[in-house]
Design a protein around this motif. Structure first.
Motif, PDB file in Angstrom:
ATOM      1  N   VAL A   1      42.473  35.681  56.723  1.00 14.20           N
ATOM      2  CA  VAL A   1      43.655  36.523  56.961  1.00 14.20           C
ATOM      3  C   VAL A   1      44.832  35.928  56.194  1.00 14.20           C
ATOM      4  N   LEU A   2      45.347  36.683  55.227  1.00  9.85           N
ATOM      5  CA  LEU A   2      46.360  36.135  54.325  1.00  9.85           C
ATOM      6  C   LEU A   2      47.690  35.866  54.991  1.00  9.85           C
ATOM      7  N   ASN A   3      48.066  36.709  55.940  1.00  7.70           N
ATOM      8  CA  ASN A   3      49.410  36.610  56.478  1.00  7.70           C
ATOM      9  C   ASN A   3      49.412  36.723  57.999  1.00  7.70           C
TER      10      ASN A   3
ATOM     11  N   VAL B   1      35.460  33.115  43.838  1.00  6.04           N
ATOM     12  CA  VAL B   1      36.478  33.956  43.194  1.00  6.04           C
ATOM     13  C   VAL B   1      36.901  35.014  44.205  1.00  6.04           C
ATOM     14  N   ARG B   2      38.054  35.609  43.977  1.00  2.00           N
ATOM     15  CA  ARG B   2      38.575  36.603  44.923  1.00  2.00           C
ATOM     16  C   ARG B   2      38.712  37.958  44.219  1.00  2.00           C
ATOM     17  N   LEU B   3      37.731  38.768  44.432  1.00  2.00           N
ATOM     18  CA  LEU B   3      37.675  40.060  43.744  1.00  2.00           C
ATOM     19  C   LEU B   3      38.509  41.094  44.498  1.00  2.00           C
ATOM     20  N   GLY B   4      39.353  41.798  43.764  1.00  2.70           N
ATOM     21  CA  GLY B   4      40.171  42.846  44.380  1.00  2.70           C
ATOM     22  C   GLY B   4      40.010  44.149  43.633  1.00  2.70           C
ATOM     23  N   ILE B   5      41.010  44.496  42.868  1.00  6.37           N
ATOM     24  CA  ILE B   5      41.078  45.813  42.225  1.00  6.37           C
ATOM     25  C   ILE B   5      39.852  46.135  41.361  1.00  6.37           C
ATOM     26  N   GLY B   6      39.240  45.104  40.802  1.00 11.43           N
ATOM     27  CA  GLY B   6      38.089  45.345  39.925  1.00 11.43           C
ATOM     28  C   GLY B   6      36.960  46.047  40.653  1.00 11.43           C
TER      29      GLY B   6
ATOM     30  N   VAL C   1      39.682  43.056  51.004  1.00 10.24           N
ATOM     31  CA  VAL C   1      39.630  44.414  51.583  1.00 10.24           C
ATOM     32  C   VAL C   1      40.922  44.682  52.356  1.00 10.24           C
ATOM     33  N   LYS C   2      41.985  43.992  51.907  1.00  9.11           N
ATOM     34  CA  LYS C   2      43.296  44.227  52.519  1.00  9.11           C
ATOM     35  C   LYS C   2      43.735  45.657  52.223  1.00  9.11           C
ATOM     36  N   ALA C   3      44.763  46.090  52.938  1.00 10.85           N
ATOM     37  CA  ALA C   3      45.317  47.430  52.741  1.00 10.85           C
ATOM     38  C   ALA C   3      44.217  48.482  52.747  1.00 10.85           C
TER      39      ALA C   3
ATOM     40  N   HIS D   1      55.376  31.749  44.151  1.00 13.56           N
ATOM     41  CA  HIS D   1      56.593  31.669  44.958  1.00 13.56           C
ATOM     42  C   HIS D   1      56.729  32.818  45.935  1.00 13.56           C
ATOM     43  N   ARG D   2      55.639  33.095  46.659  1.00 13.60           N
ATOM     44  CA  ARG D   2      55.819  33.999  47.796  1.00 13.60           C
ATOM     45  C   ARG D   2      55.445  33.234  49.063  1.00 13.60           C
ATOM     46  N   LEU D   3      54.190  32.858  49.264  1.00 10.71           N
ATOM     47  CA  LEU D   3      53.842  31.985  50.371  1.00 10.71           C
ATOM     48  C   LEU D   3      53.173  30.762  49.778  1.00 10.71           C
TER      49      LEU D   3
ATOM     50  N   LEU E   1      40.760  32.502  41.202  1.00  8.89           N
ATOM     51  CA  LEU E   1      40.758  33.685  40.337  1.00  8.89           C
ATOM     52  C   LEU E   1      40.701  35.016  41.090  1.00  8.89           C
ATOM     53  N   ASN E   2      41.572  35.911  40.733  1.00 11.20           N
ATOM     54  CA  ASN E   2      41.485  37.313  41.169  1.00 11.20           C
ATOM     55  C   ASN E   2      40.665  38.088  40.127  1.00 11.20           C
ATOM     56  N   SER E   3      40.629  39.412  40.233  1.00  7.70           N
ATOM     57  CA  SER E   3      39.781  40.199  39.323  1.00  7.70           C
ATOM     58  C   SER E   3      40.072  39.891  37.854  1.00  7.70           C
ATOM     59  N   ALA E   4      41.343  39.934  37.500  1.00 13.75           N
ATOM     60  CA  ALA E   4      41.704  39.708  36.103  1.00 13.75           C
ATOM     61  C   ALA E   4      41.347  38.291  35.693  1.00 13.75           C
TER      62      ALA E   4
ATOM     63  N   ALA F   1      41.095  48.264  52.355  1.00  8.73           N
ATOM     64  CA  ALA F   1      40.262  48.115  51.164  1.00  8.73           C
ATOM     65  C   ALA F   1      40.842  48.907  49.988  1.00  8.73           C
ATOM     66  N   TYR F   2      42.064  48.561  49.629  1.00 12.88           N
ATOM     67  CA  TYR F   2      42.772  49.219  48.527  1.00 12.88           C
ATOM     68  C   TYR F   2      42.720  50.736  48.697  1.00 12.88           C
ATOM     69  N   GLY F   3      42.817  51.170  49.935  1.00 15.18           N
ATOM     70  CA  GLY F   3      42.845  52.597  50.205  1.00 15.18           C
ATOM     71  C   GLY F   3      41.480  53.216  50.416  1.00 15.18           C
TER      72      GLY F   3
ATOM     73  N   PRO G   1      48.062  50.790  39.121  1.00 15.73           N
ATOM     74  CA  PRO G   1      46.992  51.460  39.862  1.00 15.73           C
ATOM     75  C   PRO G   1      46.912  51.006  41.320  1.00 15.73           C
ATOM     76  N   TYR G   2      47.250  49.738  41.587  1.00 15.31           N
ATOM     77  CA  TYR G   2      47.215  49.211  42.953  1.00 15.31           C
ATOM     78  C   TYR G   2      48.018  50.115  43.899  1.00 15.31           C
ATOM     79  N   GLU G   3      49.200  50.513  43.423  1.00 17.18           N
ATOM     80  CA  GLU G   3      50.078  51.282  44.303  1.00 17.18           C
ATOM     81  C   GLU G   3      49.491  52.675  44.547  1.00 17.18           C
TER      82      GLU G   3
ATOM     83  N   LEU H   1      40.799  25.774  49.818  1.00 20.85           N
ATOM     84  CA  LEU H   1      42.100  25.538  49.183  1.00 20.85           C
ATOM     85  C   LEU H   1      42.202  26.527  48.040  1.00 20.85           C
ATOM     86  N   TYR H   2      43.320  27.218  47.955  1.00 23.45           N
ATOM     87  CA  TYR H   2      43.393  28.169  46.839  1.00 23.45           C
ATOM     88  C   TYR H   2      44.803  28.323  46.319  1.00 23.45           C
ATOM     89  N   THR H   3      44.849  28.919  45.132  1.00 28.94           N
ATOM     90  CA  THR H   3      46.136  29.333  44.594  1.00 28.94           C
ATOM     91  C   THR H   3      45.964  30.731  44.011  1.00 28.94           C
ATOM     92  N   HIS H   4      47.057  31.355  43.658  1.00 27.01           N
ATOM     93  CA  HIS H   4      46.982  32.727  43.158  1.00 27.01           C
ATOM     94  C   HIS H   4      47.760  32.806  41.852  1.00 27.01           C
ATOM     95  N   LEU H   5      47.114  33.410  40.828  1.00 30.68           N
ATOM     96  CA  LEU H   5      47.761  33.495  39.519  1.00 30.68           C
ATOM     97  C   LEU H   5      48.744  34.662  39.486  1.00 30.68           C
TER      98      LEU H   5
END
Ligand SMILES: *Cc1c(COP(=O)(O)O)cnc(C)c1O
Length: 820
Positions: A535-537, A672-677, A489-491, A586-588, A656-659, A493-495, A802-804, A613-617
């Protein structure tokens, strides 16, 4: 638009007599609302007498505005100063209906009339949606089904329409005959009979009979045989060859069976000649299935082919929004339920209220319930509901509720009518409260809502909470029952508005939330969200807040681990953390080379509990990155094992994110980490139609202008209309998040369902669109995006994602949440 009528014709149709100045023009518009008149010289204003106002009061002002023709009551006092023609009739409402009946007689194509207790609006809307694949449809707007609504609906029928769908509703005996004479449906649909509005009738049988008057002249009538009383009354009154029946049992014209599976329903219809049709619809609740069966039978009866009906069913849109959550003054939240008049509806609304995040107090503003039955019984049930939902304050409006006020708690306040309530509502009447406003239509509680809601400009982002639930459940079904759902629900909650969406997720059973920054988490906590929040950041300056508000930071580097570890040690506290393992983004995140150090740090700082523990695709949405995604997942698996080996407890692991959920379900792991979906965008494209569109961004037309050939529009003269035309200025600009890249025809909006391209450059607070071919007026609604305009297409159009588009919507745009 009417067929053009002269004064002499109008006299003949209405039985009236024209007085005053001679009017030699022709009338092609009828208006009953002084605020909605566009073409003054061709409009007849009908002065209706309502409960609230007399239309005749507006006549002098309308003459000044240029209206030259009025329909008035006999007792209207002539005023020689008013230069206009006045047609005097015994009853303006009856005259209005006579004009409508005349207008209807000019339309020679099929008219479908729909009545019944429940579902008529939905059946009408859905039938319209299904038929619109083959025909141009005229239909009553919303639920315009009354003595005045029906004439207005009929005036909306244009010569080019191929089918008209009209809804009729009555509240007491004797009303339907007038509606029937206006609508005169060839094909009728009787949806069902229920108990609402019973007060105007002696018995259910009488109510059914009254409604059936709509079909007195119909060639065919569609009904469901499964309601005993309906079947009896219908079959007694109509000859067999005028009836089209359907039923779950054999013996009807269509025997219907229903098979439900995973969010879909198959509806199988068998005719008496044993020919069979199998349709598929995207819902499973019985009310929707009943409604859609009426629609299918009607479409078949109108000669529609199977494939075109199914195509229509595949694109059904939700109809009619009822319960709406709106931001109110002084941080209050309003639940707008201003069209409710029965106990069943009140229960639904109270349930919705109980699901909202906590506020200072729960307040119910309730009108008399216009429901059948014994008032004493009804209101004692209401009182019980109030008690069980722990309502702190009840404000009653109406005489009945007042009479029975003893049932209610001591805090009960009463107003005889809505006017008096409004007088008492000062701007600071409520502070940080949760207010349910529920009342029968006649109490016009929308005025109360208007008074109490936050006034922001004309642009709104509507969030469909049912669609949100649907999408959440769709993703939940993709994973194993015990896989946890973290929702991003960052940003904001996607607006979409973080607090409301987080709250809804909490009631839906999400396990975790994630935000980008500490502030976002703090804000959710302050608004009563109890779910664990990652909190991601986070930054060092926010450590105190993390601790105070029980937020779980992501730790992404050895340095950060040390800082947080020292902080925890110094304060002698235990903190839950999440470790971001960088497998290719390669961001954080910790890289493989940091793992040894990480192991040492974990041992050194037992105050930090590794919750996950997680990673992001990096490319889960795109097929071309499949190999890399699998490499990342493989890499993650190795890295996490190294950490797990040094922990004497088991952290959650997730990737896993939505995709990813859609593409790599075998890697769902613990969470799993659901976002845009969730927000209705399926970025891989494989389940597009399975998700529902959640947000609709709308604005209004501020002004309409006609431009001469060669005129230019907007800054830098970028908008060109070589042949002239008509433009509309909308109340949205790039400061609201309407991307400037939509300038000069790159984008379009929908007005009355038609595309209006952007003309010229998008301005800060406004944008102009070309409406040369659309009949529009100031105040009309424009859809920026929503169900009919896909976010993905829009994003493609300007080279973004669409995210933007979602996250760019400014906070000055009001968010409104509804259940349909
Ligand atoms: C935003 C985000 C997600 C969600 O991604 P979607 O593509 O919107 O599903 C998942 N994980 C992390 C770490 C994110 O930052």
């Amino acid at each position: 638009m009417l067929s053009q009528l002269s004064i002499a014709q109008l006299e003949k149709i209405t039985g009236g007599v024209a007085l005053g100045q001679e009017f030699s023009g022709l009338i092609s518009q009828i208006s009953i609302d002084s605020r909605q008149i566009v073409q003054t010289d061709t409009t007849l204003f009908v002065a209706l007498r309502g409960a609230k106002a007399d239309g005749a009061d507006y006549i002098p002002a309308l003459v000044c505005k240029g209206i030259r023709c009025f329909l008035v009551h006999l007792d209207w006092k002539e005023n020689p100063e008013l230069k206009a023609t006045f047609i005097r009739v015994a009853d303006t409402r009856v005259a209005l209906q006579a004009i409508a009946a005349f207008q209807r007689s000019q339309f020679e194509k099929p008219v479908v009339g729909i009545t019944g207790s429940n579902g008529k609006t939905i059946v009408k809307e859905w039938l319209g949606q299904v038929l619109s694949h083959s025909y141009t449809i005229a239909k009553s707007p919303k639920s315009y089904n009354s003595q005045v609504g029906v004439p207005l609906s009929i005036f909306g029928i244009q010569p080019y329409h191929q089918v008209a769908l009209l809804e009729a509703g009555v509240s007491k005996c004797g009303e339907m005959a007038a509606l029937g004479q206006m609508i005169r449906p060839e094909l009728g649909i009787f949806t069902n009979i229920g108990t609402a509005h019973q007060e105007g009738f002696e018995s259910l049988g009488q109510k059914i009979n009254e409604k059936l008057q709509l079909f007195a002249k119909s060639k065919l009538l569609i009904y469901c045989r499964d309601q005993e009383l309906v079947r009896e009354e219908v079959e007694n009154r109509f000859e067999q060859d005028r009836l089209v029946s359907w039923s779950a049992s054999p013996g009807a014209d269509f025997s219907v069976s229903v098979k439900k599976q995973e969010g879909l329903t198959k509806i199988i219809l068998m005719k008496s000649d044993l020919s069979t049709f199998t349709f598929q619809v995207p819902f499973t609740d019985s009310a929707s299935i009943e409604n859609i069966t009426h629609v299918i039978v009607a479409a078949l009866t109108l000669g529609q082919r199977f494939a075109s009906i199914q195509a229509g069913l595949d694109h059904l849109k939700p109809v009619d929004m009822r319960l709406t959550l709106k931001p109110g003054l002084n941080d209050s939240l309003l639940i707008d339920d201003t069209y409710n008049n029965d106990l069943a509806g009140l229960k639904v609304a109270l349930e919705f209220l109980s699901q909202q995040r906590p506020k200072r107090s729960k307040i119910l503003i309730l009108s008399d319930l216009l429901q059948q039955g014994i008032p004493e019984k009804i209101y004692s049930e209401v009182a019980q509901l109030i008690q069980s939902y722990e309502i702190d304050r009840v404000i009653g409006v109406g005489t009945e509720i007042n009479r029975l006020g003893d049932f209610f708690p001591d805090s009960f306040e009463n107003f005889p009518n809505t006017e008096r309530l409004l007088q008492s509502l000062t701007p600071d009447a409520f502070q940080n409260d949760l207010i349910l406003i529920t009342g029968a239509r006649s109490f016009t509680f929308e005025r109360v809502v208007n008074r109490l809601q936050q006034r922001i400009h004309g642009t709104t982002l509507e969030i469909n909470l049912n669609a949100l639930t649907h999408n959440f459940n769709f993703f939940k079904k993709q994973v194993k029952p015990d896989t946890k759902m973290m929702v991003m629900v960052k940003a904001f909650a996607y607006g979409g508005g973080a607090a409301e969406i987080a709250n809804h997720l909490q009631t839906m059973g999400a396990d975790y939330l994630a935000v980008a920054f500490t502030d976002e988490g703090v804000s959710l906590r302050k608004q009563g969200i109890r779910l664990p929040i990652m909190v991601l950041n986070p930054v060092e300056e926010s450590f105190d807040l993390l601790r105070e508000f029980d937020l779980e930071p992501v730790v992404f580097s050895p340095e950060f681990f040390k800082k947080l570890g020292n902080y925890a040690q110094n304060h002698q506290i235990q903190l839950s953390i999440h470790l971001d393992l960088d497998t290719g983004m390669h961001r954080l995140g910790f890289e493989e080379k940091h793992l040894e150090e990480l192991k040492t740090l974990i041992a050194a700082f037992p105050e930090l509990t590794v919750a996950s523990l997680y990673t992001h695709l990096v490319g889960a949405d795109e097929e071309e990155h499949e190999e890399f995604s699998r490499f990342q997942l493989q890499q993650f698996s190795q890295m996490k094992s190294v950490i797990e080996a040094v922990l004497d407890y088991k952290p959650l692991v997730h990737a896993l994110n939505s995709a990813g959920i859609v593409r790599y379900p075998e890697f769902q792991m613990d969470m799993v980490r659901l976002g845009i979906g969730l927000y209705g965008v399926e970025v891989t494209g494989s389940y597009d139609s399975a998700l529902e569109s959640v947000s609709t961004l709308k604005t209004t037309i501020s002004q309409v202008k006609s431009l001469d050939p060669g005129a230019t529009v907007g800054y830098s003269r970028k908008g060109q209309l070589p042949n002239g035309g008509k433009i509309a200025t909308l109340a949205i600009g790039y400061a609201d998040g309407y991307d400037r890249r939509f300038s000069q025809g790159k984008g379009y909006v929908l007005i009355h369902g038609q595309k209006a391209p952007i003309i010229g450059n998008v301005c800060m607070d406004m944008v102009m669109v070309d409406v040369s071919k659309i009949d529009v007026k100031a105040g009309d609604e424009a859809i920026i995006y929503g169900e009919q305009i896909s976010l993905k297409d829009l994003a493609d159009q300007i080279g973004t994602i669409p995210y933007e588009l979602l996250t760019n919507i400014s906070t000055r745009v009001k968010r409104v949440y509804y259940l349909d």
